[in-house]
Design a protein around this motif. Structure first.
Motif, short mmCIF file in Angstrom:
data_model
loop_
_atom_site.label_atom_id
_atom_site.label_comp_id
_atom_site.label_asym_id
_atom_site.label_seq_id
_atom_site.Cartn_x
_atom_site.Cartn_y
_atom_site.Cartn_z
N ASP A 1 0.74 -1.30 0.04
CA ASP A 1 -0.11 0.06 -0.14
C ASP A 1 0.90 1.43 -0.09
O ASP A 1 0.64 2.05 -0.84
CB ASP A 1 -0.96 0.04 1.16
N GLU A 2 1.96 1.25 0.97
CA GLU A 2 2.79 2.25 0.94
C GLU A 2 3.57 2.78 -0.43
O GLU A 2 3.67 3.73 -1.00
CB GLU A 2 3.63 2.26 2.13
N GLU B 1 1.28 4.21 -3.04
CA GLU B 1 1.34 5.55 -2.71
C GLU B 1 2.36 6.39 -3.03
O GLU B 1 2.36 7.49 -3.83
CB GLU B 1 0.68 5.75 -1.07
N GLU C 1 3.08 6.10 -6.87
CA GLU C 1 2.13 7.24 -7.74
C GLU C 1 2.13 8.52 -7.56
O GLU C 1 2.15 9.16 -8.36
CB GLU C 1 0.78 6.65 -7.25
#
Length: 225
Positions: free
Chosen positions: A84-85, A88, A91
């Motif tokens: 997830d990190e 993020e 992106e």
């Protein structure tokens, strides 16, 4: 840190916060402080011969950088790597970095070109040294393409994002052959940047960051959300 003893040297009071921040940040980024490892404040303060007040302030700064996590009644631990990190962080880089580098390509001076070439040469020299961690040089090269045309806030944001990305870049480059691919992409990117081909710079950098994220998704897997 003393190169002979491996011990962290006491800090000068005048610059204690910045020095301590730099020491702990590099220990986290290098893996000397591993993911999920507790930060033992009493032991660290004693080793550095400082009070716990500046140490807590430094840990709060590192928490803002996403490098440590605060736990109620349990102090701080080093942040874990997660899919997830990674999503993020990379992106964010894709949204901000290619455009900033493309804009910088149009205004970069001859001195800026020399600085970027020097950064790439240092990165490639580090890659050639077996066992040498080169993710720091990778970060500095990427930032050298942004700085000439970016404002203070953009530079600060991208430096922070790249610091967080640093641990993921280290993981990514651990796989054999990826540093060779990255070097070729960096050379193409630098040439386009020096040629002031802003559209190509933006395209190449988007692909470069996107390919890294794709590899990280496979490495981290869905179990590390």
């Amino acid at each position: 840190m003393n190169a002979q003893t491996g011990k962290i040297q006491p800090l000068i009071v005048r610059t204690i916060s910045d020095q301590l921040y730099g020491i702990l940040r590099e220990q986290i980024l290098s893996g000397a402080l591993a993911a999920d490892q507790p930060i033992r404040q009493d032991a660290l303060a004693a080793e550095l011969n400082i009070s716990k007040i500046p140490l807590r302030e430094t840990l709060a700064r590192l928490e803002q950088d996403g490098l440590v996590v605060a736990h109620a009644k349990r102090g701080f631990t080093v942040a874990t790597l997660s899919t997830d990190e990674a999503e993020e962080v990379f992106e964010l880089r894709m949204r901000l970095e290619p455009e900033a580098a493309a804009r910088s390509a149009l205004v970069a001076t001859v001195e800026d070109h020399k600085a970027a070439k020097k950064s790439l040469a240092e990165l490639e020299a580090a890659i050639r040294q077996e066992g040498q961690d080169h993710s720091l040089y990778n970060r500095l090269f990427h930032l050298s393409l942004i700085q000439p045309g970016a404002g203070r806030l953009t530079c600060h944001l991208l430096e922070t994002v790249n610091v967080i990305a640093d641990r993921y870049v280290r993981l990514h480059l651990n796989t054999q052959g990826r540093d060779k691919r990255a070097s070729e992409e960096h050379r193409q990117l630098l040439k386009a940047w020096i040629d002031r081909d802003s559209e190509r710079v933006e395209t190449l950098l988007k692909h470069h960051i996107s390919d890294t994220l794709h590899d990280l998704r496979n490495q981290l897997g869905t179990g590390n959300r």
